[in-house]
Design a protein around this motif. Structure first.
Motif, PDB file in Angstrom:
ATOM      1  N   HIS A  43       0.600  -0.748  -0.034  1.00 42.43           N
ATOM      2  CA  HIS A  43       0.237  -0.129  -0.238  1.00 42.43           C
ATOM      3  C   HIS A  43       0.917   1.070   0.548  1.00 42.43           C
ATOM      4  O   HIS A  43       0.193   1.924   0.313  1.00 42.43           O
ATOM      5  CB  HIS A  43      -0.744   0.059   1.188  1.00 42.43           C
ATOM      6  CG  HIS A  43      -2.275  -1.175   0.482  1.00 42.43           C
ATOM      7  ND1 HIS A  43      -3.300  -0.536  -0.028  1.00 42.43           N
ATOM      8  CD2 HIS A  43      -2.170  -2.517   0.956  1.00 42.43           C
ATOM      9  CE1 HIS A  43      -4.060  -1.278  -0.191  1.00 42.43           C
ATOM     10  NE2 HIS A  43      -3.589  -2.566   0.984  1.00 42.43           N
ATOM     11  N   MET A  53      -1.239   4.162   0.343  1.00 45.04           N
ATOM     12  CA  MET A  53      -1.337   5.111   1.319  1.00 45.04           C
ATOM     13  C   MET A  53      -1.312   6.978   0.895  1.00 45.04           C
ATOM     14  O   MET A  53      -0.664   6.939   0.302  1.00 45.04           O
ATOM     15  CB  MET A  53      -0.593   5.547   2.603  1.00 45.04           C
ATOM     16  CG  MET A  53      -0.805   3.817   3.153  1.00 45.04           C
ATOM     17  SD  MET A  53      -2.073   4.647   4.379  1.00 45.04           S
ATOM     18  CE  MET A  53      -0.920   4.921   5.708  1.00 45.04           C
ATOM     19  N   GLY A  54      -2.676   7.565   1.376  1.00 41.13           N
ATOM     20  CA  GLY A  54      -2.486   9.214   1.341  1.00 41.13           C
ATOM     21  C   GLY A  54      -2.815   9.787  -0.073  1.00 41.13           C
ATOM     22  O   GLY A  54      -2.857  10.738  -0.866  1.00 41.13           O
ATOM     23  N   ASP A  55      -3.156   8.728  -0.963  1.00 40.97           N
ATOM     24  CA  ASP A  55      -3.971   8.772  -2.688  1.00 40.97           C
ATOM     25  C   ASP A  55      -5.147   9.204  -2.479  1.00 40.97           C
ATOM     26  O   ASP A  55      -6.160   7.765  -3.178  1.00 40.97           O
ATOM     27  CB  ASP A  55      -3.027   8.035  -3.309  1.00 40.97           C
ATOM     28  CG  ASP A  55      -3.666   8.038  -5.015  1.00 40.97           C
ATOM     29  OD1 ASP A  55      -4.874   8.515  -4.826  1.00 40.97           O
ATOM     30  OD2 ASP A  55      -2.990   7.415  -5.883  1.00 40.97           O
ATOM     31  N   MET A  56      -5.711  10.200  -2.460  1.00 41.79           N
ATOM     32  CA  MET A  56      -7.130  10.379  -2.012  1.00 41.79           C
ATOM     33  C   MET A  56      -7.468   9.952  -3.425  1.00 41.79           C
ATOM     34  O   MET A  56      -8.678   9.176  -3.139  1.00 41.79           O
ATOM     35  CB  MET A  56      -7.618  12.221  -2.080  1.00 41.79           C
ATOM     36  CG  MET A  56      -7.397  12.175  -0.572  1.00 41.79           C
ATOM     37  SD  MET A  56      -6.466  13.664  -0.263  1.00 41.79           S
ATOM     38  CE  MET A  56      -8.391  14.295  -0.450  1.00 41.79           C
ATOM     39  N   TRP A  59      -8.529   5.778  -2.972  1.00 41.50           N
ATOM     40  CA  TRP A  59      -9.750   5.953  -2.104  1.00 41.50           C
ATOM     41  C   TRP A  59     -10.752   6.063  -1.744  1.00 41.50           C
ATOM     42  O   TRP A  59     -11.338   5.487  -1.804  1.00 41.50           O
ATOM     43  CB  TRP A  59      -8.295   5.997  -0.570  1.00 41.50           C
ATOM     44  CG  TRP A  59      -7.689   4.709  -0.396  1.00 41.50           C
ATOM     45  CD1 TRP A  59      -6.460   5.452  -0.428  1.00 41.50           C
ATOM     46  CD2 TRP A  59      -7.603   4.040  -0.091  1.00 41.50           C
ATOM     47  NE1 TRP A  59      -5.337   3.859   0.263  1.00 41.50           N
ATOM     48  CE2 TRP A  59      -6.260   3.597   0.176  1.00 41.50           C
ATOM     49  CE3 TRP A  59      -9.352   3.554   0.733  1.00 41.50           C
ATOM     50  CZ2 TRP A  59      -6.193   2.424   1.026  1.00 41.50           C
ATOM     51  CZ3 TRP A  59      -8.355   1.194   0.877  1.00 41.50           C
ATOM     52  CH2 TRP A  59      -7.210   1.592   1.351  1.00 41.50           C
ATOM     53  N   SER A 107      -5.388   8.884   4.526  1.00 47.34           N
ATOM     54  CA  SER A 107      -6.303   9.080   2.577  1.00 47.34           C
ATOM     55  C   SER A 107      -6.997  10.159   2.321  1.00 47.34           C
ATOM     56  O   SER A 107      -6.875  10.311   1.580  1.00 47.34           O
ATOM     57  CB  SER A 107      -6.405   7.387   2.180  1.00 47.34           C
ATOM     58  OG  SER A 107      -4.567   6.961   1.924  1.00 47.34           O
ATOM     59  N   ARG A 108      -7.472  10.345   3.419  1.00 45.53           N
ATOM     60  CA  ARG A 108      -8.426  11.391   3.248  1.00 45.53           C
ATOM     61  C   ARG A 108      -8.791  12.659   3.698  1.00 45.53           C
ATOM     62  O   ARG A 108      -7.786  13.025   4.726  1.00 45.53           O
ATOM     63  CB  ARG A 108     -10.075  10.547   3.641  1.00 45.53           C
ATOM     64  CG  ARG A 108     -10.388  10.952   5.224  1.00 45.53           C
ATOM     65  CD  ARG A 108     -12.156  10.223   4.948  1.00 45.53           C
ATOM     66  NE  ARG A 108     -11.718   9.086   6.042  1.00 45.53           N
ATOM     67  CZ  ARG A 108     -12.734   8.678   6.820  1.00 45.53           C
ATOM     68  NH1 ARG A 108     -14.026   7.861   5.750  1.00 45.53           N
ATOM     69  NH2 ARG A 108     -12.611   7.888   7.526  1.00 45.53           N
TER      70      ARG A 108
END
Ligand code: HEC
Length: 108
Positions: A43, A53-56, A59, A107-108
């Motif tokens: 991830h 992770m952190g890729d809005m 997600w 991620s959000r």
């Protein structure tokens, strides 16, 4: 003298920053540690098409399914890319849920 000592001890009791950290830990750390040990390998890089992770953008459509659905698919896995329990076979459902929440919070 004894009274002074008791007052000092009483002041620190339950109110030190150490104590606050100890109370925060069970909420925050297990998810993060589990992520680092088991989920990070896919991830963080997006290996095998894993949402990073952190890729809005990656997600957002998943978050729309709701947290419960994401926890469920983490436990079951999504063939072929996402292994059941994210490869953490010793993790309890609760630990996996905490890990998913940790990932979503970042991620959000
Ligand atoms: C071997 C690589 C790999 C590991 C390790 C891994 N994942 Fe995944 N994960 C994936 C891939 C690939 C997908 C995308 C699957 C798809 O949508 O087809 C995914 C998707 C997800 C999703 C979205 C599920 C959904 O319903 O959209 C969640 C949540 C998730 N992983 C959580 C975790 C957690 C928590 C861990 C660690 C305990 C973990 N993953 C470990 C590869 C991995």
């Amino acid at each position: 003298m004894l009274v002074c000592w008791m007052l000092l001890a009483g002041c620190g009791d339950g109110n030190t920053s150490d104590d606050r950290q100890a109370r925060v830990k069970p909420e925050k750390l297990p998810g993060q540690l589990t992520y680092q040990r088991f989920c990070f390998s896919c991830h963080a890089s997006g290996a095998a098409g894993a949402p990073r992770m952190g890729d809005m953008a990656a997600w957002a459509p998943r978050i729309e399914k709701g947290e419960d659905a994401l926890i469920e698919s983490t436990i079951q896995g999504i063939p072929p890319g996402m292994p059941p329990r994210g490869m953490c076979m010793q993790c309890s459902d609760e630990e996996l849920a905490a890990t998913v929440r940790f990932m979503l919070n970042v991620s959000r």
